[in-house]
Design a protein around this motif. Structure first.
Motif, PDB file in Angstrom:
ATOM      1  N   ASN A   1      -1.896  -0.495  32.218  1.00 31.70           N
ATOM      2  CA  ASN A   1      -0.807   0.301  31.632  1.00 31.70           C
ATOM      3  C   ASN A   1       0.032   1.036  32.670  1.00 31.70           C
ATOM      4  OD1 ASN A   1      -0.932  -0.132  28.784  1.00 31.70           O
ATOM      5  ND2 ASN A   1      -2.797   1.108  28.692  1.00 31.70           N
ATOM      6  N   ILE A   2      -0.518   1.249  33.871  1.00 28.77           N
ATOM      7  CA  ILE A   2       0.198   2.015  34.899  1.00 28.77           C
ATOM      8  C   ILE A   2       0.540   1.156  36.107  1.00 28.77           C
ATOM      9  CG2 ILE A   2       0.074   3.963  36.504  1.00 28.77           C
ATOM     10  CD1 ILE A   2      -1.721   5.401  34.472  1.00 28.77           C
ATOM     11  N   LYS A   3      -0.480   0.566  36.746  1.00 31.51           N
ATOM     12  CA  LYS A   3      -0.221  -0.130  38.007  1.00 31.51           C
ATOM     13  C   LYS A   3       0.604  -1.394  37.829  1.00 31.51           C
ATOM     14  CE  LYS A   3      -2.268  -1.911  42.231  1.00 31.51           C
ATOM     15  NZ  LYS A   3      -3.461  -2.040  43.083  1.00 31.51           N
ATOM     16  N   THR A   4       0.391  -2.126  36.736  1.00 27.54           N
ATOM     17  CA  THR A   4       1.174  -3.349  36.544  1.00 27.54           C
ATOM     18  C   THR A   4       2.672  -3.058  36.507  1.00 27.54           C
ATOM     19  OG1 THR A   4       0.891  -3.163  34.137  1.00 27.54           O
ATOM     20  CG2 THR A   4      -0.625  -4.609  35.313  1.00 27.54           C
ATOM     21  N   ARG A   5       3.022  -1.878  35.989  1.00 23.45           N
ATOM     22  CA  ARG A   5       4.436  -1.514  35.944  1.00 23.45           C
ATOM     23  C   ARG A   5       4.968  -1.219  37.343  1.00 23.45           C
ATOM     24  NH1 ARG A   5       2.772   0.985  30.441  1.00 23.45           N
ATOM     25  NH2 ARG A   5       4.272   0.054  28.995  1.00 23.45           N
ATOM     26  N   ALA A   6       4.079  -0.762  38.243  1.00 23.81           N
ATOM     27  CA  ALA A   6       4.505  -0.447  39.610  1.00 23.81           C
ATOM     28  C   ALA A   6       4.597  -1.697  40.485  1.00 23.81           C
ATOM     29  CB  ALA A   6       3.532   0.556  40.239  1.00 23.81           C
ATOM     30  N   ILE A   7       3.695  -2.639  40.301  1.00 25.66           N
ATOM     31  CA  ILE A   7       3.734  -3.843  41.135  1.00 25.66           C
ATOM     32  C   ILE A   7       4.519  -4.970  40.473  1.00 25.66           C
ATOM     33  CG2 ILE A   7       1.550  -3.318  42.284  1.00 25.66           C
ATOM     34  CD1 ILE A   7       0.179  -5.371  40.536  1.00 25.66           C
ATOM     35  N   GLU A   8       4.924  -4.756  39.212  1.00 30.97           N
ATOM     36  CA  GLU A   8       5.672  -5.755  38.447  1.00 30.97           C
ATOM     37  C   GLU A   8       4.934  -7.099  38.442  1.00 30.97           C
ATOM     38  OE1 GLU A   8       9.422  -5.493  40.528  1.00 30.97           O
ATOM     39  OE2 GLU A   8      10.214  -4.115  39.026  1.00 30.97           O
ATOM     40  N   LYS A   9       3.638  -6.992  38.257  1.00 29.93           N
ATOM     41  CA  LYS A   9       2.781  -8.178  38.229  1.00 29.93           C
ATOM     42  C   LYS A   9       1.528  -7.836  37.444  1.00 29.93           C
ATOM     43  CE  LYS A   9       0.421 -11.885  39.742  1.00 29.93           C
ATOM     44  NZ  LYS A   9       0.646 -13.240  39.208  1.00 29.93           N
ATOM     45  N   ASN A  10       1.190  -8.667  36.476  1.00 30.79           N
ATOM     46  CA  ASN A  10      -0.045  -8.427  35.740  1.00 30.79           C
ATOM     47  C   ASN A  10      -1.134  -9.355  36.256  1.00 30.79           C
ATOM     48  OD1 ASN A  10       1.771 -10.354  33.845  1.00 30.79           O
ATOM     49  ND2 ASN A  10      -0.368 -10.986  33.702  1.00 30.79           N
ATOM     50  N   PRO A  11      -2.403  -8.985  36.074  1.00 28.56           N
ATOM     51  CA  PRO A  11      -3.487  -9.891  36.487  1.00 28.56           C
ATOM     52  C   PRO A  11      -3.396 -11.214  35.740  1.00 28.56           C
ATOM     53  CG  PRO A  11      -4.332  -7.692  36.007  1.00 28.56           C
ATOM     54  CD  PRO A  11      -2.923  -7.722  35.523  1.00 28.56           C
ATOM     55  N   ASP A  12      -3.790 -12.273  36.416  1.00 28.35           N
ATOM     56  CA  ASP A  12      -3.820 -13.593  35.783  1.00 28.35           C
ATOM     57  C   ASP A  12      -5.158 -13.847  35.109  1.00 28.35           C
ATOM     58  OD1 ASP A  12      -1.173 -14.819  36.752  1.00 28.35           O
ATOM     59  OD2 ASP A  12      -2.049 -14.045  38.594  1.00 28.35           O
TER      60      ASP A  12
END
Length: 561
Positions: A318-329
């Motif tokens: 909810n937080i880091k994915t928005r910062a790296i603009e990448k979700n885990p695969d």
């Protein structure tokens, strides 16, 4: 782990391992000598110039390692993270690891070393667990520089009209020290400053740690530092670092700490160890800089988020994915039979004994974490981290449960066998990476702060509802009025339970999450909600791990587990 040979401790295994020069590790991932800033023969920071050059490189695939709720029995999440990276390399994959730096608090307190375990460790183990490259000390210095400037501002006339009773910025130290939770400063007369109540957090709970870990470059770091709220005026208006004009000095103190640290595993897998926010009181993920750099340098990046999926993974997604603009695969959920039996009611001292009913009951905790990962729309694999005390009947029960539930799993023995013990898990993860998925955060940023908190509490923890203190209710209203309502939520909660009561193991039901206070972290870009009695400054246990630590006359560390 077998019983017919001498069992070495983690530190003994690490000290018997042969490391490659860090230049050799760097060359293997396309970095040259000029891309490194050396901290001895086996540690280096990656330069900003190298990171800028990599911006146009293709991104690899991201694997997030999480776990069930931790117990004193041990889960081995970091060990599995390292072992999985090693296993992927054994399968011929271009893989790297991205992990957090250990804090001296838990190293000297309960956990001892925090660099993996057995034959799945990052090296040099002693350096990483102690002062490493000084990143955490730099954060301590920056945090306390700001604290000193705030108090000097009060002493020198208080131009910003700061209300000393409403200063929320605390001092920090990188050790568990309960005696510093609440202090009074400025005593001794007018020349000693303005008397007021203050307190210390542990360094890894500092907003500066979160800012460092979420910043994308020096410019973004300075911007985020300027946004940090240090307190409120007598008119109850927020005061930021930017108004004090000190963001430049803080950035200067942090400029080297922002660069990711390159090290290696026992099997010479490249690893970036950088940043260390706690997941129970912060967002629990290694730095954006390290993760994004690893994604540019390799085809597969194995990273971890602190504690269980209810804390670290939820915040990552909810937080880091928005910062790296990448979700885990794909996501790995680590579980041990020992920990599951504790969640099922078996006492720690009895865990060596087979207990199928306790294991069956404890599986409810694993099931809830699986449901949480599924709610984000991500493929996953359960890593069964095998201990030598696990009986075949217990292993069969867990594997059969996974098969009945349709849950992919891999039996993992990386502590004893290193990467070779993670091949089964690695193959399952590679299969999961090929699954189609549609990632979706649990809430929209446009939802109200209260709604976001309620979503996390009910969907991730399984709570029946949320109770807000009168103070928290007022803060939520006030923060929405300030225009902070579109920020994500960072929940501060015990790691030991899905609830905010550490004693409720397994999968508790019919409980309410108590929110006692809301804290703005505008530099980090989130709002913290403090639940129950969670502490931002832990205390040491009755017998700290530090009691076992020593150093030989030759300078060789002992007792770091």
């Amino acid at each position: 782990m077998t019983t017919n040979k001498t069992v070495l401790s983690d530190i003994e295994i690490a000290q018997h391992s042969k490391m490659q020069p860090i230049t050799t590790i760097a060359n293997g991932i396309g970095l040259s000598e000029n891309d490194l800033e050396h901290y001895g023969q086996y540690k280096a920071k990656i330069s900003f110039d190298a990171i800028k050059r990599l911006k146009t490189a293709q991104q690899g695939r991201l694997i997030l390692v999480s776990s069930i709720n931790p117990t004193p029995a041990g889960e081995g999440k970091s060990t599995v993270t390292v072992g999985l990276g090693d296993a992927l390399r054994k399968l011929g994959k271009n893989a790297m690891i991205a992990m957090r730096e250990p804090s001296l608090g838990p190293v000297m307190g309960v956990k001892g070393g925090a660099t993996g375990g057995g034959y799945a460790q990052v090296l040099p183990m002693e350096d990483i667990n102690l002062h490493f490259t000084g990143d955490i000390h730099a954060i301590t210095s920056a945090n306390n520089t700001l604290a000193a400037i705030i108090d000097n501002h009060l002493h020198q006339g208080n131009k910003c009209n700061i209300d000393p009773r409403r200063i929320i910025w605390k001092r920090v130290i990188d050790i568990n020290d309960r005696a510093l939770r609440n202090v009074v400063i400025g005593l001794g007369g007018p020349v000693q400053g303005v008397p007021r109540e203050d307190g210390f957090d542990i360094t890894v709970a500092s907003e500066i740690m979160a800012v460092l870990c979420l910043a994308s470059d020096l410019e973004d770091l300075k911007r985020r530092l300027s946004l940090m709220v240090i307190g409120f005026t007598y008119d109850k208006e927020p005061v930021t670092v930017g108004e004090l004009g000190v963001e430049g000095a803080l950035t200067l103190l942090l400029k080297d700490a922002l660069k990711p640290n390159l090290v290696q595993t026992i099997e010479q897998t490249p690893a970036l160890i950088h940043g260390g926010p706690f997941a129970n009181i912060a967002h629990g993920c290694n730095s954006v800089m390290a993760t994004k750099t690893a994604l540019k340098l390799s085809d597969y990046v194995v990273t971890e988020a602190g504690f269980g999926a209810d804390l670290g993974a939820e915040k990552f997604l909810n937080i880091k994915t928005r910062a790296i603009e990448k979700n885990p695969d794909a996501v790995v959920i680590v579980a041990t039979i020992r920990a599951l039996k504790m969640h099922g009611g078996q006492a720690k001292g009895e865990l060596v004994n087979e207990n199928l009913p306790a294991l069956q009951s404890g599986l409810e905790n694993l099931k809830k974490h699986i449901e949480t990962v599924q709610s984000f729309g991500l493929p996953f694999v359960v890593a069964i981290n095998r201990f030598h005390t696990d009986t075949q009947a217990e292993i069969d029960l867990l594997q059969n449960w996974c098969k009945i539930q349709g849950v992919p799993y891999g039996l993992t023995e990386v502590w004893e066998k290193g990467g070779a013990g993670g091949i089964d898990l690695a193959e399952q993860v590679l299969s999961a990476l090929d699954e189609e998925h549609s990632f979706q955060p649990l809430y929209s940023l446009e939802d109200s702060l209260k709604s976001k908190i309620e979503t996390i509490a009910t969907n991730v923890y399984g709570a029946k509802g949320v109770s807000f203190s009168s103070k928290a209710e007022k803060q939520l209203l006030q923060f929405e009025q300030y225009g902070w309502g579109a920020l994500p939520i960072c929940m501060a909660k015990t790691q030991y339970s899905l609830s905010d009561d550490a004693s409720l193991l397994g999968r508790p039901t019919d409980f309410t999450i108590e929110i006692r206070e809301i804290i703005p972290k505008l530099g980090a870009g989130f709002i913290v909600a403090l639940t129950g009695n969670v502490m931002t400054m832990p205390g040491l246990p009755k017998k700290p791990a530090a009691l076992q630590m020593d150093v030989t006359n030759e300078g060789k560390a002992t007792g770091l587990f």
